[in-house]
Motif scaffolding. Structure first.
Motif, PDB file in Angstrom:
ATOM      1  N   ILE A   1      91.937  28.278  21.191  1.00 33.28           N
ATOM      2  CA  ILE A   1      91.279  27.089  20.637  1.00 33.28           C
ATOM      3  C   ILE A   1      90.159  26.622  21.565  1.00 33.28           C
ATOM      4  CG2 ILE A   1      93.161  26.312  19.158  1.00 33.28           C
ATOM      5  CD1 ILE A   1      94.018  24.423  21.442  1.00 33.28           C
ATOM      6  N   LEU A   2      90.046  27.292  22.701  1.00 31.93           N
ATOM      7  CA  LEU A   2      89.003  26.941  23.657  1.00 31.93           C
ATOM      8  C   LEU A   2      88.717  28.160  24.527  1.00 31.93           C
ATOM      9  CD1 LEU A   2      87.185  24.689  24.786  1.00 31.93           C
ATOM     10  CD2 LEU A   2      89.047  24.051  26.333  1.00 31.93           C
ATOM     11  N   GLY A   3      87.466  28.593  24.479  1.00 34.59           N
ATOM     12  CA  GLY A   3      87.115  29.777  25.257  1.00 34.59           C
ATOM     13  C   GLY A   3      85.797  29.581  25.959  1.00 34.59           C
ATOM     14  N   ILE A   4      85.553  30.409  26.973  1.00 36.74           N
ATOM     15  CA  ILE A   4      84.290  30.319  27.708  1.00 36.74           C
ATOM     16  C   ILE A   4      83.374  31.442  27.285  1.00 36.74           C
ATOM     17  CG2 ILE A   4      83.220  29.977  29.950  1.00 36.74           C
ATOM     18  CD1 ILE A   4      85.926  29.797  31.229  1.00 36.74           C
ATOM     19  N   GLY A   5      82.199  31.094  26.817  1.00 36.66           N
ATOM     20  CA  GLY A   5      81.174  32.076  26.511  1.00 36.66           C
ATOM     21  C   GLY A   5      79.955  31.841  27.375  1.00 36.66           C
TER      22      GLY A   5
ATOM     23  N   ALA B   1      78.892  30.635  15.252  1.00 36.77           N
ATOM     24  CA  ALA B   1      78.429  30.517  13.867  1.00 36.77           C
ATOM     25  C   ALA B   1      79.060  31.587  12.980  1.00 36.77           C
ATOM     26  CB  ALA B   1      76.905  30.629  13.822  1.00 36.77           C
ATOM     27  N   ASN B   2      79.068  32.810  13.453  1.00 36.03           N
ATOM     28  CA  ASN B   2      79.591  33.907  12.627  1.00 36.03           C
ATOM     29  C   ASN B   2      81.068  33.731  12.304  1.00 36.03           C
ATOM     30  OD1 ASN B   2      77.057  34.929  12.968  1.00 36.03           O
ATOM     31  ND2 ASN B   2      77.666  36.859  13.893  1.00 36.03           N
ATOM     32  N   ASN B   3      81.766  33.016  13.171  1.00 37.89           N
ATOM     33  CA  ASN B   3      83.201  32.837  12.989  1.00 37.89           C
ATOM     34  C   ASN B   3      83.586  31.435  12.529  1.00 37.89           C
ATOM     35  OD1 ASN B   3      84.530  35.480  13.955  1.00 37.89           O
ATOM     36  ND2 ASN B   3      82.936  35.070  15.465  1.00 37.89           N
ATOM     37  N   GLY B   4      82.598  30.606  12.288  1.00 42.37           N
ATOM     38  CA  GLY B   4      82.897  29.288  11.721  1.00 42.37           C
ATOM     39  C   GLY B   4      83.588  28.338  12.677  1.00 42.37           C
ATOM     40  N   VAL B   5      83.260  28.432  13.962  1.00 47.17           N
ATOM     41  CA  VAL B   5      83.862  27.507  14.937  1.00 47.17           C
ATOM     42  C   VAL B   5      82.753  26.745  15.670  1.00 47.17           C
ATOM     43  CG1 VAL B   5      85.853  29.044  15.200  1.00 47.17           C
ATOM     44  CG2 VAL B   5      83.953  29.189  16.856  1.00 47.17           C
ATOM     45  N   PHE B   6      83.142  25.811  16.509  1.00 45.50           N
ATOM     46  CA  PHE B   6      82.164  25.063  17.282  1.00 45.50           C
ATOM     47  C   PHE B   6      81.757  25.861  18.527  1.00 45.50           C
ATOM     48  CE2 PHE B   6      84.213  21.915  14.704  1.00 45.50           C
ATOM     49  CZ  PHE B   6      83.184  21.054  14.357  1.00 45.50           C
ATOM     50  N   GLY B   7      80.503  25.776  18.866  1.00 44.27           N
ATOM     51  CA  GLY B   7      80.020  26.415  20.085  1.00 44.27           C
ATOM     52  C   GLY B   7      78.959  25.515  20.694  1.00 44.27           C
ATOM     53  N   PHE B   8      78.979  25.397  21.991  1.00 49.21           N
ATOM     54  CA  PHE B   8      78.042  24.488  22.673  1.00 49.21           C
ATOM     55  C   PHE B   8      77.335  25.221  23.796  1.00 49.21           C
ATOM     56  CE2 PHE B   8      77.685  21.279  26.277  1.00 49.21           C
ATOM     57  CZ  PHE B   8      76.465  20.771  25.847  1.00 49.21           C
ATOM     58  N   LYS B   9      76.016  25.246  23.684  1.00 52.11           N
ATOM     59  CA  LYS B   9      75.179  25.758  24.782  1.00 52.11           C
ATOM     60  C   LYS B   9      74.603  24.558  25.498  1.00 52.11           C
ATOM     61  CE  LYS B   9      70.705  26.491  24.539  1.00 52.11           C
ATOM     62  NZ  LYS B   9      70.211  25.812  25.744  1.00 52.11           N
ATOM     63  N   PRO B  10      75.025  24.308  26.733  1.00 49.82           N
ATOM     64  CA  PRO B  10      74.505  23.144  27.453  1.00 49.82           C
ATOM     65  C   PRO B  10      73.106  23.399  28.015  1.00 49.82           C
ATOM     66  CG  PRO B  10      76.027  24.327  28.851  1.00 49.82           C
ATOM     67  CD  PRO B  10      75.980  25.071  27.534  1.00 49.82           C
ATOM     68  N   THR B  11      72.500  22.365  28.496  1.00 51.68           N
ATOM     69  CA  THR B  11      71.280  22.491  29.286  1.00 51.68           C
ATOM     70  C   THR B  11      71.603  23.307  30.546  1.00 51.68           C
ATOM     71  OG1 THR B  11      70.620  20.299  28.528  1.00 51.68           O
ATOM     72  CG2 THR B  11      69.483  21.149  30.468  1.00 51.68           C
TER      73      THR B  11
ATOM     74  N   ILE C   1      76.459  28.733  30.403  1.00 49.74           N
ATOM     75  CA  ILE C   1      77.881  28.995  30.161  1.00 49.74           C
ATOM     76  C   ILE C   1      78.409  27.785  29.405  1.00 49.74           C
ATOM     77  CG2 ILE C   1      78.701  27.937  32.327  1.00 49.74           C
ATOM     78  CD1 ILE C   1      80.389  30.561  32.711  1.00 49.74           C
ATOM     79  N   GLY C   2      79.305  28.019  28.468  1.00 52.20           N
ATOM     80  CA  GLY C   2      79.788  26.873  27.700  1.00 52.20           C
ATOM     81  C   GLY C   2      80.950  27.255  26.798  1.00 52.20           C
ATOM     82  N   PRO C   3      81.461  26.267  26.080  1.00 54.31           N
ATOM     83  CA  PRO C   3      82.677  26.464  25.305  1.00 54.31           C
ATOM     84  C   PRO C   3      82.448  26.928  23.861  1.00 54.31           C
ATOM     85  CG  PRO C   3      82.065  24.159  25.271  1.00 54.31           C
ATOM     86  CD  PRO C   3      81.028  24.858  26.120  1.00 54.31           C
ATOM     87  N   LEU C   4      83.401  27.678  23.364  1.00 56.28           N
ATOM     88  CA  LEU C   4      83.619  27.835  21.930  1.00 56.28           C
ATOM     89  C   LEU C   4      84.955  27.174  21.662  1.00 56.28           C
ATOM     90  CD1 LEU C   4      82.300  30.772  22.997  1.00 56.28           C
ATOM     91  CD2 LEU C   4      82.291  31.166  20.541  1.00 56.28           C
ATOM     92  N   SER C   5      85.063  26.459  20.559  1.00 59.84           N
ATOM     93  CA  SER C   5      86.314  25.734  20.328  1.00 59.84           C
ATOM     94  C   SER C   5      86.530  25.519  18.842  1.00 59.84           C
ATOM     95  CB  SER C   5      86.277  24.386  21.063  1.00 59.84           C
ATOM     96  OG  SER C   5      87.480  23.664  20.847  1.00 59.84           O
TER      97      SER C   5
END
Lengths: 569, 569
Positions: free
Chosen positions: A229-233, A245-255, A278-282
């Motif tokens: 439910i929470l991963g590092i990409g 996007a391809n998997n329909g989850v939230f993803g955040f690219k920070p500054t 570096i940031g989360p997918l959740s």
């Protein structure tokens, strides 16, 4: 004693190295108890997302169905132990591997030891150890995990072992996280799909004929299946956002400069012209926010001094009146999005249009093709030489999309120092122009306020067919500008029963560019049936360093549109 | 109509270009009313600082004797008009040119028009236009001023005219400033003295046999003579701090990314490995702080997007208990400071030692020689090629210290991209190590708190004899680390009556390095008599982005030591 890793350095062939890595992965999954159900390829349907519901226990489904914010509460309340949580996610992640090929290894020993520690801590102290107490976090392979291989997708690098956890992992563990799974990435990391000679192809669990995206595609598929439910990409052109996007989850690219990357393994160390993030997918917006806040609150700039010493700002301070000025990009004028994306944009805008708090403004994309030419050059100032050496060292074959971005990239060139400076100056000029245009939006505003955010597609289409993800522009645009961006699911999917109106380009459509022609042809060839069940996701973007503001804007926008801020279990 | 500028491009010799620039300067000074007193060279004593007191009116002395914070108050109170202020500073700056050769041109027309505007604004609105209302600000020449030449010290660049004010100038004007004087800089900007073929040598007004420092040496001399109480300098290796120190005034080098540099003119545009900074020189600590705050408060990152979107933090929030942990470097272990510097360090430390609020900790300099080798390479990733082209284009002779830093710099090398990356990686490794050492100081603290600031020399000696400033390490160290630093006067000077105890190296002193030998030989040759009247300044340094905290620490440290936070009029 564990058998020695088979490596290129010790004279093995790339095929043997890959086979050994896969064996290692399978062994790690086999350690999970109860054993992860086996599945023969014939048992894996096109859309795999119902399988876990059939093969996992009710408790496992409950636990893995929770989102980060709820999971922590349940642990705090004593409802679930960290050990039960770790076990449930280990099993679901193991199953996700069978369904989508997203895992490089599981870490059951480390995870269960950590979980036991956390359970003991809570029992002894009567409080949580930190804001992520008991949250299992999956980690893209090229982010170092102490004592584990660190190959970054290069066969030649197999055998390099991380001496310590990457800094981000150390901070997450400090905040209470359980590290339990490592995930796949593509050859060179510079693909927005996930295919390597080490592990093959990571497929999209909603439709296995489609890509999970990349380069954090293992994370995308794993989170898409709630094996995490929470991963590092990581993301330098879309590598968090495309898989999200391809998997329909939230993803955040920070500054750039807000989250620590020290301890990742990448090529071209020392390059500065375009920096990866570096940031989360959740599965939830709040999961991504908690992750980011937990890290920034630990002041990572004290240990990675190139980070910016900027405390995490309370989101509550933004938009006290909930009024949001949203720029809208339907089409970047380089590649027209496929019909499902344009429909989702149109429908979302329609939902927002009536809202008194939301002001929508058309944003004219300023030369996004120029932006691509700038960033595509700056990705490889050495003309890709280092990547080429590392790939060829192993004798591994070039995979199509790695070849595409290096060998077939017309902007990729071995630069001299003056040429590099010129390219960097072009980048800065572009950034300044975009900032100016953004500032000018204040002129059309009643209260002299510029746009807050831009709403736009996350890509030129939903998850593409394998080996066809060739247009990065909808995501790389925001890397070039270093604007933070969130991917969010619209909870729409291609061909869902309530979406049977035909999708089509306008009659007599004339492609805008070669890239658009390629994209257009794909839609003509595969159509809605070919992309069946692919989730439709969109993107929200804010100005540089407006990370906290972006989270709050995202929350307001979803609330106003009546969209959930989490993926349903 | 003004005569056309004589330029290399139009076929002139460098000597003619220089003569024309000097004529232009003299004409601009001649426009000041009442006329600036003429002085023949014989009338200029070794220490020139008493001359203005003899030649200016009492009101002019009062106005130019005020510091920024008081000047604004007097204008607000209607005691002085902005016009009177502008006139007084124009005259004193004109005089400073006669004494130290620090001016490239005065801008009486622009200044008086602006002053009239401000006076009108105040009369009409009954309030100040901004926090710097009526403050005259002098500007180093390579920072663009609309419609004026912008040559950055290269003869070949004379004739380039700025289309607009540099961004920092625009913001300062917005805050109420009056732009009235432009100041000298050295050939290539890469010298810590100020000598160019355009204007010759800027001398130290306290002792004209000594250098004013560089590269913002015009500012240093001008502020040293109170021809300005607030000026803009730039600093990539000490170029704000060396002139501030040499002239006994305050100088502040901020963290990169806090103040806008857009619109300056420099070589090597697009280089990223070491970035220059822009900042104030002032007769008061508060002047430097107000300057910085006025800029950051205008959110310059919205127009120069590579800046960091970090609001100016109220200094009051730092050190609420006034407890300060100060690391002390007497000697960087590469070049031992000359006796006056070591004595000043020793005396200051002695003053602080008894104070209950101050904890002093010896800081062992970690490989400052390595730091120099890294930064000296990164200054010129093209091996100095661009500088060489620009100097040689004009046929102008190489000046000794420009030659020293480019042609005789053993680390200066035309790098390939992979070599550049390696050098940048070495920089990052060094920064990380220094951060780690700083973090470790928490271990020796009673309350687990690391050092707040480092107190150290500002250079290996007081203002050097002309053409002998060859050691940058005491300032460039903090550029490599990107730590903010303030130069402050100790109000001590070489050979002052109360400082007649002999200065000497220990008996049988063995130099630490070649640079130390050079420095040692200079002291043996010139001694206290040779450096007579040179001000003794020191430096306070904080961690990256701790700019606001540094100002507060500086204030506390001066108060605890009983030193004034301003230069006496």
């Amino acid at each position: 004693m564990a058998p020695a890793t088979v490596t290129i350095a010790s004279g093995a062939k790339w095929q043997d190295v890959a086979a050994d890595r896969q064996r290692h992965r399978d062994v790690s999954i086999a350690e999970v108890r109860p054993p992860v159900p086996e599945l023969s390829p014939e048992e894996v349907p096109l859309n795999t997302t119902e399988i876990p519901k059939k093969l996992l226990s009710e408790e496992e489904l409950k636990i893995t169905g929770a989102n980060v914010e709820d999971l922590v509460k349940k642990i705090a309340a004593g409802e679930w132990s960290a050990t039960a949580v770790a076990n449930a996610f280990l099993r679901r992640a193991g199953l996700a591997q069978r369904l989508s090929n997203c895992i490089t290894e599981l870490l059951p020993k480390r995870a269960l030891e950590r979980a036991a520690e956390l359970d003991k801590y809570l029992a002894t102290n009567g409080k949580l150890i930190g804001p992520l107490h008991g949250v299992p976090i999956s980690v893209k392979e090229h982010i170092g995990i102490k004592g584990e291989d660190l190959n970054a997708g290069y066969v030649a690098w197999v055998g390099q072992v991380a001496e310590d956890d990457a800094l981000i992992v150390q901070y997450l563990v400090e905040a209470g996280a359980i590290i339990y799974a490592r995930t796949t990435q593509p050859q060179t990391l510079m693909q927005i799909e996930t295919v390597s000679n080490l592990y093959g192809t990571t497929v999209n669990p909603r439709n296995t004929t489609l890509t999970a995206g990349g380069s954090s595609g293992g994370e995308g598929a794993l989170v898409g299946l709630r094996g995490s439910i929470l991963g590092i990409g990581t993301d330098i052109g879309g590598s968090i956002r495309v898989p999200a996007a391809n998997n329909g989850v939230f993803g955040f690219k920070p500054t750039v400069g807000r989250l620590p990357v020290s301890g990742w393994s990448v090529a071209m160390v020392g390059t500065e012209s375009i920096l990866g993030t570096i940031g989360p997918l959740s599965t939830s917006l709040e999961g991504a926010r908690l992750f980011t806040k937990a890290l920034v609150d630990q002041k990572p700039w004290l240990r990675q001094p190139d980070l910016v010493a900027m405390d995490w700002r309370d989101s509550a301070q933004f938009f006290p009146d909930r009024k949001l000025r949203v720029g809208v990009i339907y089409n970047d004028e380089v590649v027209r999005p496929h019909p499902p994306i344009l429909r989702a944009m149109t429908e979302l805008v329609a939902k927002l249009k009536g809202k008194p708090n939301i002001e929508l403004v058309d944003w004219k994309p300023w030369k996004h093709d120029l932006a691509w030419s700038i960033i595509a050059k700056l990705y490889f100032p050495d003309g890709g030489a280092e990547d080429i050496v590392e790939v060829e060292k192993a004798g591994e074959p070039w995979l199509p999309l790695a070849k595409f971005i290096i060998h077939e990239n017309p902007f990729c060139e071995n630069l001299t120092i003056p040429k590099l400076w010129k390219a960097v100056a072009a980048r800065d000029e572009y950034r300044t122009k975009y900032a100016q245009l953004w500032n000018e939006t204040a002129e059309t505003s009643a209260d002299g306020r510029p746009l807050d955010v831009i709403l736009c597609p996350a890509g030129p289409g939903v998850a593409p067919k394998h080996d066809t993800s060739r247009y990065w522009g909808y995501t790389s645009q925001w890397n070039l500008l270093d604007y933070p961006a969130i991917i969010f699911p619209t909870h729409d999917a291609v061909g869902a029963p309530d979406r049977e109106v035909p999708y089509a380009y306008p009659d007599g459509y004339q492609p805008l560019s070669d890239s658009d022609k390629y994209s257009y042809d794909l839609w003509q060839k595969y159509g809605a049936e070919g992309y069946k069940d692919a989730p439709v996701s969109l993107q929200l973007v804010a100005r540089r360093f407006d990370d906290e503001k972006l989270f709050k804007a995202m929350q307001i926008l979803l609330e106003e549109a009546g969209l959930p801020a989490a993926v349903p279990a």
